[in-house]
Design an enzyme around this catalytic site. Sequence first.
Site, short mmCIF file in Angstrom:
data_model
loop_
_atom_site.label_atom_id
_atom_site.label_comp_id
_atom_site.label_asym_id
_atom_site.label_seq_id
_atom_site.Cartn_x
_atom_site.Cartn_y
_atom_site.Cartn_z
N ARG A 115 0.82 -1.22 0.00
CA ARG A 115 0.00 0.00 0.00
C ARG A 115 0.84 1.26 0.00
O ARG A 115 0.50 2.26 -0.62
CB ARG A 115 -0.86 0.00 1.27
CG ARG A 115 -2.32 -0.31 1.05
CD ARG A 115 -3.05 -0.12 2.37
NE ARG A 115 -3.63 1.22 2.45
CZ ARG A 115 -4.88 1.49 2.11
NH1 ARG A 115 -5.68 0.54 1.71
NH2 ARG A 115 -5.35 2.72 2.20
N LYS B 26 3.85 -15.39 -26.06
CA LYS B 26 2.70 -14.99 -26.89
C LYS B 26 2.51 -15.98 -28.05
O LYS B 26 1.38 -16.32 -28.41
CB LYS B 26 2.91 -13.57 -27.42
CG LYS B 26 2.93 -12.52 -26.30
CD LYS B 26 3.44 -11.18 -26.80
CE LYS B 26 3.53 -10.16 -25.69
NZ LYS B 26 4.30 -8.96 -26.07
N1 HSE Z 1 7.14 -5.72 -23.09
C1 HSE Z 1 6.11 -6.09 -24.02
C2 HSE Z 1 6.54 -5.63 -25.40
C3 HSE Z 1 4.78 -5.44 -23.73
O1 HSE Z 1 7.54 -4.94 -25.52
O2 HSE Z 1 5.89 -5.98 -26.37
C4 HSE Z 1 3.71 -6.34 -23.26
O3 HSE Z 1 3.78 -7.64 -23.67
#
Ligand code: HSE
Length: 433
Positions: free
Chosen positions: A49, A207
């Site tokens: 906090r 990703k």
């Molecule tokens: N650090 C990541 C990028 C952002 O540069 O794409 C979020 O995934």
Amino acid sequence: MSAPTLKIGLAGFGNVGAGVYRNLEKNRKLLCERTGYHLEISRIAVRNREKARLAEAPTELFTENLSDLLDDPEISIIVELIGGTDQAFDLIKGALERGKSVVTGNKALLAERGRELFAIAEACDRPIHYEAAVAGGIPIIKAMQESLIANHIQSVTGIINGTCNYILTRMFEAGLSYETALAEAQELGYAEADPALDISGWDAAHKAIILASLSYGRWVPCDQIHVEGIENIRSEDVNFATTLGYVIKLLGVIRLHSETRSIELRVQPSLLPVRHILASVKGVFNAVAVQGDLVGETIFYGSGAGADPTSSSVIADIADAAMWTRPNPGSGLVTHSLYGDTLPIGDSISKYYLRVDAEDRPGVLARIAAVLGENEIGILSVIQPEEHEADTAPIVLMLHYAPYRRILTALDQIALLDCVRGRPILMRVEDVG
Ligand code: HSE
């Protein structure tokens, strides 16, 4: 307005978390009109906090206990933006088990433990929404889950790390060294808290694993994706690529080999012809090209990082989660185990760029060419600039299609030649689509 209120617990109040709070407030009326609910963040969990951005939300909302979110029966949606893979996993599992919907932007967690989490989600009959986990503000998850549902996905090729794309763009356009461009990206706050995740290629790899799961219904284990970062790219590679009519991009490549029913999955810095549409994706922008059997090629482009674009995806997921609170939500979970294996990286085929720093004396080029010939690798073109430093000359060879395994064997042999200085630099020349 007489719309009912839906209470949300927000875990994590960094750049994106604060952006979600701010923008839910900013577009409150619009969201109510579109969803039929007042979407209200009623608790915000922070690690400490004392260090929290208390000025950006009413102080009474903040707590240091995740259980204040989990155990509040009025909260029906948990938004996980704390990152990491342990506490975040427990939070999501706890939320699903309590019948709450989940929104997360945590790509590392999904890539590493997605299979476990979705099994829990299915058992609890609750959804996990994760639009913000891939390519920030680009709505690629919903596009693949919904809009492209009729297609066999043949390939996905993406620029899915904004930090690396920023660094490479600055190296190409401003002639910056890798180190200077990285420092600039860090100053601008594009990199992850640990920038090693970005530049090593692992943020993009997480990703890519998520995109592969959407394409082929399979969570590929992290040790089955081939990952290379941009750490070894130097200004001279940028110069040679420019001379040859290419740019260098860090690409995530997901491709189905239908004859073997295997998936090629890799993240590598790769050369793209300067005329290709992905070559014009610059700075922190991301783009994902999806090739489907019915739709052909589609390209999704937008901001891959940043609080406002990423909050756009998180809030879209909150709206989706709100729909799930209706009696017939009509949305499905991703299926698993459609395809069997991951293509061994050694079997993946492409053209290549090879730079060898070698002694400037007669016969050197012939020795390198001989190694390539012995490995059945064809040469497309060769450049050796007349002007170079001292007695070391860079030789750049564009190589014909060959399996990666064969190229690596040749590379090892070339590196051992006594006329060669240092480790040669190898990059793929990418056929997109
Ligand atoms: N650090 C990541 C990028 C952002 O540069 O794409 C979020 O995934």
